[in-house]
Motif scaffolding. Structure first.
Motif, PDB file in Angstrom:
ATOM      1  N   TRP A  22       0.658  -1.126   0.160  1.00 43.11           N
ATOM      2  CA  TRP A  22      -0.151  -0.022  -0.086  1.00 43.11           C
ATOM      3  C   TRP A  22       0.780   1.414   0.435  1.00 43.11           C
ATOM      4  O   TRP A  22       0.702   2.651  -0.516  1.00 43.11           O
ATOM      5  CB  TRP A  22      -0.909  -0.119   1.664  1.00 43.11           C
ATOM      6  N   ALA A  26       1.187   3.933  -3.090  1.00 43.15           N
ATOM      7  CA  ALA A  26       0.587   5.707  -2.564  1.00 43.15           C
ATOM      8  C   ALA A  26       2.014   6.215  -3.171  1.00 43.15           C
ATOM      9  O   ALA A  26       1.926   7.724  -4.029  1.00 43.15           O
ATOM     10  CB  ALA A  26       0.692   5.861  -1.205  1.00 43.15           C
ATOM     11  N   PRO A  30       0.802   8.027  -6.901  1.00 50.90           N
ATOM     12  CA  PRO A  30      -0.239   8.835  -5.625  1.00 50.90           C
ATOM     13  C   PRO A  30      -1.541   8.854  -6.736  1.00 50.90           C
ATOM     14  O   PRO A  30      -1.673  10.189  -7.821  1.00 50.90           O
ATOM     15  CB  PRO A  30       0.022   9.881  -5.174  1.00 50.90           C
ATOM     16  N   ARG A  33      -0.023  14.636  -4.487  1.00 50.81           N
ATOM     17  CA  ARG A  33       1.032  14.569  -4.106  1.00 50.81           C
ATOM     18  C   ARG A  33       1.040  16.382  -3.827  1.00 50.81           C
ATOM     19  O   ARG A  33       1.048  16.595  -4.571  1.00 50.81           O
ATOM     20  CB  ARG A  33       2.411  14.143  -4.803  1.00 50.81           C
ATOM     21  N   TYR A  46      -0.865  10.901  -0.775  1.00 49.28           N
ATOM     22  CA  TYR A  46      -2.293   9.758  -0.539  1.00 49.28           C
ATOM     23  C   TYR A  46      -2.771   9.397  -1.628  1.00 49.28           C
ATOM     24  O   TYR A  46      -2.407   9.659  -2.646  1.00 49.28           O
ATOM     25  CB  TYR A  46      -2.733  10.771  -0.499  1.00 49.28           C
ATOM     26  N   ALA A  47      -3.421   8.565  -1.204  1.00 49.65           N
ATOM     27  CA  ALA A  47      -3.599   6.775  -2.190  1.00 49.65           C
ATOM     28  C   ALA A  47      -4.634   6.707  -1.279  1.00 49.65           C
ATOM     29  O   ALA A  47      -4.941   6.222  -0.331  1.00 49.65           O
ATOM     30  CB  ALA A  47      -2.694   6.397  -2.609  1.00 49.65           C
ATOM     31  N   LYS A  58      -1.744   8.083   3.476  1.00 50.01           N
ATOM     32  CA  LYS A  58      -1.145   9.405   3.517  1.00 50.01           C
ATOM     33  C   LYS A  58       0.098   8.715   4.162  1.00 50.01           C
ATOM     34  O   LYS A  58       0.311   8.303   5.039  1.00 50.01           O
ATOM     35  CB  LYS A  58      -1.260  10.253   4.916  1.00 50.01           C
TER      36      LYS A  58
END
Length: 83
Positions: A22, A26, A30, A33, A46-47, A58
């Motif tokens: 994970w 991200a 992302p 960003r 962030y994803a 985050k």
């Protein structure tokens, strides 16, 4: 993508049961960003994590070192409606 986890990020990821895949997701793809406004050389990634109900992960990264150093990682509730 080469990156390492700081001790804090390792502990946080383990306690929160966050998968390294994970974090990699991200960093590589992302949804958002941005530069950290408080600390130079640090960027925020962030994803949405589909496997975790599309919660927003985050990842706080020092991008001035090689490999990048992940300083912190957590699900950010405040970003859920922004992405």
């Amino acid at each position: 993508m080469d990156f390492v986890l700081s001790k804090h990020a390792e502990v946080s990821a383990a306690e929160r049961e966050l998968q390294v895949e994970w974090i990699r997701q991200a960093l590589e793809d992302p949804a958002r960003r941005e530069a950290d406004r408080r600390e130079g050389g640090v960027e925020l990634f962030y994803a949405k994590i589909a496997a975790y109900g599309n919660r927003v992960l985050k990842v706080v990264v020092n991008v001035q070192v090689d490999p990048w150093r992940v300083m912190s990682v957590y699900f950010d509730r405040s970003m859920k409606e922004r992405l």
